[in-house]
Motif scaffolding. Sequence first.
Motif, short mmCIF file in Angstrom:
data_model
loop_
_atom_site.label_atom_id
_atom_site.label_comp_id
_atom_site.label_asym_id
_atom_site.label_seq_id
_atom_site.Cartn_x
_atom_site.Cartn_y
_atom_site.Cartn_z
N ARG A 1 -2.20 8.18 -15.54
CA ARG A 1 -1.33 7.08 -16.00
C ARG A 1 -1.63 6.77 -17.45
O ARG A 1 -2.79 6.77 -17.88
CB ARG A 1 -1.57 5.82 -15.17
CG ARG A 1 -1.42 6.00 -13.67
CD ARG A 1 0.02 6.10 -13.25
NE ARG A 1 0.15 6.09 -11.79
CZ ARG A 1 1.29 6.11 -11.15
NH1 ARG A 1 2.42 6.12 -11.82
NH2 ARG A 1 1.32 6.11 -9.82
N VAL B 1 -1.49 1.52 -12.66
CA VAL B 1 -2.37 2.12 -11.66
C VAL B 1 -2.20 1.43 -10.30
O VAL B 1 -1.73 0.29 -10.21
CB VAL B 1 -3.86 2.06 -12.10
CG1 VAL B 1 -4.06 2.74 -13.44
CG2 VAL B 1 -4.37 0.63 -12.12
N THR B 2 -2.57 2.14 -9.27
CA THR B 2 -2.51 1.61 -7.91
C THR B 2 -3.91 1.72 -7.28
O THR B 2 -4.80 2.38 -7.82
CB THR B 2 -1.51 2.40 -7.05
OG1 THR B 2 -1.93 3.79 -7.00
CG2 THR B 2 -0.11 2.32 -7.63
N ALA B 3 -4.10 1.08 -6.15
CA ALA B 3 -5.35 1.19 -5.39
C ALA B 3 -5.31 2.50 -4.62
O ALA B 3 -4.53 2.65 -3.67
CB ALA B 3 -5.52 0.01 -4.45
N ALA B 4 -6.13 3.47 -5.03
CA ALA B 4 -6.07 4.80 -4.42
C ALA B 4 -6.61 4.82 -2.99
O ALA B 4 -6.09 5.53 -2.12
CB ALA B 4 -6.85 5.78 -5.28
N GLN C 1 -5.41 8.99 -12.00
CA GLN C 1 -4.02 8.91 -11.57
C GLN C 1 -3.05 9.41 -12.64
O GLN C 1 -1.83 9.34 -12.44
CB GLN C 1 -3.69 7.46 -11.18
CG GLN C 1 -4.50 6.98 -9.98
CD GLN C 1 -4.24 5.52 -9.64
OE1 GLN C 1 -3.16 4.97 -9.89
NE2 GLN C 1 -5.24 4.86 -9.06
N SER D 1 -11.25 1.36 -2.97
CA SER D 1 -10.70 0.86 -4.22
C SER D 1 -10.44 -0.63 -4.16
O SER D 1 -9.98 -1.14 -3.13
CB SER D 1 -9.38 1.57 -4.55
OG SER D 1 -9.54 2.97 -4.61
N PRO E 1 -8.16 -3.90 -5.51
CA PRO E 1 -6.80 -4.07 -6.01
C PRO E 1 -6.81 -3.97 -7.54
O PRO E 1 -7.76 -4.40 -8.19
CB PRO E 1 -6.42 -5.49 -5.56
CG PRO E 1 -7.38 -5.82 -4.48
CD PRO E 1 -8.65 -5.09 -4.78
N PRO E 2 -5.79 -3.39 -8.14
CA PRO E 2 -5.75 -3.28 -9.60
C PRO E 2 -5.97 -4.61 -10.31
O PRO E 2 -6.59 -4.64 -11.40
CB PRO E 2 -4.35 -2.71 -9.88
CG PRO E 2 -4.02 -1.94 -8.64
CD PRO E 2 -4.64 -2.71 -7.51
N SER E 3 -5.53 -5.71 -9.71
CA SER E 3 -5.70 -7.02 -10.33
C SER E 3 -7.16 -7.43 -10.47
O SER E 3 -7.50 -8.33 -11.24
CB SER E 3 -4.96 -8.08 -9.50
OG SER E 3 -5.47 -8.11 -8.18
N ASP F 1 -1.44 -1.12 -16.42
CA ASP F 1 -0.70 -1.90 -15.42
C ASP F 1 0.12 -1.03 -14.48
O ASP F 1 0.84 -1.54 -13.62
CB ASP F 1 0.18 -2.96 -16.09
CG ASP F 1 1.19 -2.37 -17.06
OD1 ASP F 1 1.34 -1.13 -17.10
OD2 ASP F 1 1.83 -3.15 -17.79
#
Length: 211
Positions: free
Chosen positions: A88, A94-97, A86, A68, A70-72, A92
């Motif tokens: 969601r 979400v995370t890096a799974a 996820q 994954s 990074p979300p950014s 903003d």
Amino acid sequence: MQRAFGMDVPETVAEMCRPATTAVLVYDAQVGILAHVRDREGLTARITDVLRTARASGVPVFYVRHVSLPPSHLGVAALRTAMAWQRRDRADAVTAAFPPDAEHTRIAAELAPAGGEPVFDKLGMSALVGTPLEAALRDRGVTTLLLVGAVLEIGIEPTARHAADLGLLPVVVEDACGVVDDDAARRSLASLDYSLLSYRCTTAEAVAALC
């Protein structure tokens, strides 16, 4: 085996899986993914049988693993995919799974690559998008791709379809492909069968063909 237009045309999976023109792809055999499949112990044993036979017969083995960003650094499609997986409501959140260096992202120790077998990182479902896998297979003269790993109904099905579109013979080793949802897995196999573009066999059949 048929002979036509100067080529050998296999009629059976056993004929497709000749060691000289076959490669094994271990799909997403990662700690954090195998934790969710049914009968992990049995699955691992069957994958190991295929790997042991392939290595003894000089058949190349390749790995892919899911990672994954990074979300950014995710785009719109990737953010929406992360939101869906996820559960969601907000992008903003979400995370890096599967961060590349995370413990659950690594290949499970019992299925680890041997002898320098490559592991290609991918961001999507098809193992043939954004990785050097196709180039490596072409350079080896591979025509048949044996698929093992996890998860059948999530990433192995689209990889088989993609392989067929690229002119390869994808063979799904069905009992060496991990399943999370039985009904979804049955639909995946039925869909692959209906397309007539991919093939399947059991671990025992794959081992016999590769010997």
